[in-house]
Design an enzyme around this catalytic site. Structure first.
Site, PDB file in Angstrom:
ATOM      1  N   CYS A 172      -5.734  -4.926   3.387  1.00  9.60           N
ATOM      2  CA  CYS A 172      -6.471  -5.613   1.689  1.00  9.60           C
ATOM      3  C   CYS A 172      -7.706  -4.442   1.756  1.00  9.60           C
ATOM      4  O   CYS A 172      -8.334  -4.933   1.549  1.00  9.60           O
ATOM      5  CB  CYS A 172      -5.943  -6.706   1.947  1.00  9.60           C
ATOM      6  SG  CYS A 172      -6.460  -6.532  -0.414  1.00  9.60           S
ATOM      7  N   THR A 318      -0.728  -4.265   3.224  1.00  9.90           N
ATOM      8  CA  THR A 318      -0.735  -5.617   2.381  1.00  9.90           C
ATOM      9  C   THR A 318       0.761  -6.086   2.185  1.00  9.90           C
ATOM     10  O   THR A 318       1.433  -5.646   2.666  1.00  9.90           O
ATOM     11  CB  THR A 318      -1.029  -4.795   0.900  1.00  9.90           C
ATOM     12  OG1 THR A 318       0.384  -4.145   0.144  1.00  9.90           O
ATOM     13  CG2 THR A 318      -2.172  -3.832   0.456  1.00  9.90           C
ATOM     14  N   ALA A 319       0.619  -7.174   1.499  1.00 12.61           N
ATOM     15  CA  ALA A 319       1.928  -8.286   1.954  1.00 12.61           C
ATOM     16  C   ALA A 319       3.179  -7.197   0.962  1.00 12.61           C
ATOM     17  O   ALA A 319       4.492  -7.176   1.109  1.00 12.61           O
ATOM     18  CB  ALA A 319       1.623  -9.656   1.668  1.00 12.61           C
ATOM     19  N   ALA A 320       1.739  -6.884  -0.506  1.00  9.75           N
ATOM     20  CA  ALA A 320       3.514  -5.915  -1.518  1.00  9.75           C
ATOM     21  C   ALA A 320       4.197  -4.796  -0.071  1.00  9.75           C
ATOM     22  O   ALA A 320       5.200  -5.005  -1.299  1.00  9.75           O
ATOM     23  CB  ALA A 320       2.622  -5.549  -2.602  1.00  9.75           C
ATOM     24  N   CYS A 352      -2.709  -4.155  -4.388  1.00 14.38           N
ATOM     25  CA  CYS A 352      -4.134  -4.527  -4.400  1.00 14.38           C
ATOM     26  C   CYS A 352      -4.230  -5.651  -5.890  1.00 14.38           C
ATOM     27  O   CYS A 352      -5.172  -4.566  -6.419  1.00 14.38           O
ATOM     28  CB  CYS A 352      -5.116  -3.697  -3.367  1.00 14.38           C
ATOM     29  SG  CYS A 352      -6.715  -4.285  -3.626  1.00 14.38           S
TER      30      CYS A 352
END
Length: 417
Positions: A172, A318-320, A352
């Site tokens: 992130c 990132t988790a995305a 983000c």
């Protein structure tokens, strides 16, 4: 707890699909695989007892989220029917399809999925570990310290606040400046920002890696009167003395070290691949799991796939990003096992949500090469209230009830050429 009897028995055992890491990538992938083929023999190696929704820690540090809502017992998260071995991986021998655990046991696999995340290298900054959680030194990158960040922000009425960002890659990449924005927003609302000297020290040369989002972010940097120090790397902290040292290059290219006093120091540590990957043949020169950026299959070991923060891919960690990688790996792994061509390619998507103030977010969505990949028909470079709702309310709910349950919304991926 889904401990398996093998932990108490033989020192070696076989695994069909072996997954290293029970974070967002590991659990999300397991759920997606089982959705496609119920009954798959999956072994998960994960030592932690608690699973965290880490994207909310920046909100915790800004007083906008309860820290307890970011954690759930791992035993409630691991899908039923999975052989969960609560241990850590010590070594990976991809040539012999074998993994060694920290208790000496060995697992021989048919297919290996590597997703143990990354390691926060606090020790690379001299004196930092001795000062964390006291003397005004904090970090939203640790769940126990995010509440301390909010405590410091609330108590600071005047003085010097320093925020840091190390060299890439980090997970992130927007989180370091999110801490700054939410802190400054609070100070502005309290009428004390004019008494706080805010400085953001970045090891890199730019505020954000995708240029399209920089103008919107600079508006907030100017609004909060924050000073930017590019090419400035935190190397040492003395908490009791309230002093931090930064290294940078002067105009002549000479490395210089500067001491800066602080009242609040928010630190983001350097980040590296876990030793089990770094010290294996899976690693590239930087220590990251070297996978094809499209198929996410390892470039030298075709029985291995990687996803999540440990990967060598250039996408935002990132988790995305994991949300889309899960679909690619699930489809490609099952195709490989069926003797078919790998059908999907990952486009480097990452997101983000930059919390520029409490109530507004710049929803940065982009892929490989900085290509903008917005999920909604709106200008993603504009700070919006709707994006705040997405970040603070919908995404946490969807993480627990969607992504970790195999629900693959907005995960369209391209077919391989």
């Amino acid at each position: 707890m889904q401990e398996n009897a093998q932990q108490q028995g033989a020192t070696a055992s076989n695994a069909d699909i072996l997954i290293i890491g029970g974070g967002a990538a590991g659990i999300g992938l397991i759920a997606s695989l089982l959705k496609r083929q119920p009954g798959l023999a999956i072994t998960l190696v994960e030592p932690a007892q608690t699973h965290y929704y880490q994207p909310a820690w920046t909100l915790v540090g800004g007083g906008a989220y309860a820290v307890g809502k970011t954690a759930r017992p791992m035993a409630q998260i691991v899908p039923k029917g999975v052989n969960w071995i609560q241990a850590a991986v010590q070594g990976i021998d991809a040539e012999h399809r074998q993994v060694t655990l920290d208790d000496g046991r060995q697992l021989v696999y048919q297919h290996l999925i590597v997703c143990p995340g990354l390691r926060l290298a606090w020790e690379k900054i001299e004196g930092l570990e001795q000062s964390l959680g006291q003397h005004g030194v904090t970090s939203n990158y640790r769940v126990d310290l995010a509440p301390y960040t909010w405590q410091l922000v609330q108590n600071l009425r005047k003085g010097k606040a320093i925020f840091t960002q190390p060299g890439m890659p980090i997970k992130c990449a927007g989180a370091p400046q999110k801490a700054l924005y939410l802190s400054c927003d609070h100070w502005l609302r309290q009428g004390v920002l004019k008494h706080v000297d805010v400085e953001f020290n970045l090891a890199g040369p730019a505020l954000f890696g995708v240029a399209a989002y920089v103008p919107a972010l600079m508006k907030y940097i100017d609004k909060y009167r924050a000073r930017l120090a590019f090419g400035s790397q935190l190397v040492k902290v003395d908490g009791p003395a309230k002093t931090a040292w930064f290294e940078s290059l002067d105009a002549n290219g000479t490395l210089i070290r500067r001491a800066k006093g602080f009242d609040l120091l928010h630190v983001v540590p350097p980040q590296v691949a876990p030793d089990c990957v770094r010290n294996s043949s899976l690693a590239n020169e930087g220590g990251w799991c070297e996978v094809d950026p499209g198929t996410l299959q390892h470039v030298r070991h075709d029985t291995v796939f990687g996803l999540g923060d440990v990967c060598s891919t250039s996408n935002a960690k990132t988790a995305a990003a994991v949300r889309k990688q899960v679909v690619v790996v699930a489809e490609n792994l099952l195709a490989l096992r069926a003797g078919q061509a790998l059908p999907l390619r990952y486009d480097g998507y990452g997101s983000c949500p930059l919390t520029v103030e409490k109530g507004r977010v710049v929803l940065a969505e982009f892929g490989y090469g900085g290509k903008l990949l917005p999920s909604f028909p709106l200008d993603s470079t504009v700070a919006r209230r709707s994006a705040w709702w997405l970040k603070a309310s919908f995404l946490p709910w969807f993480y627990w009830n969607g992504m970790l349950k195999g629900r693959e919304w907005l995960t369209r991926c391209s077919a391989t050429e």
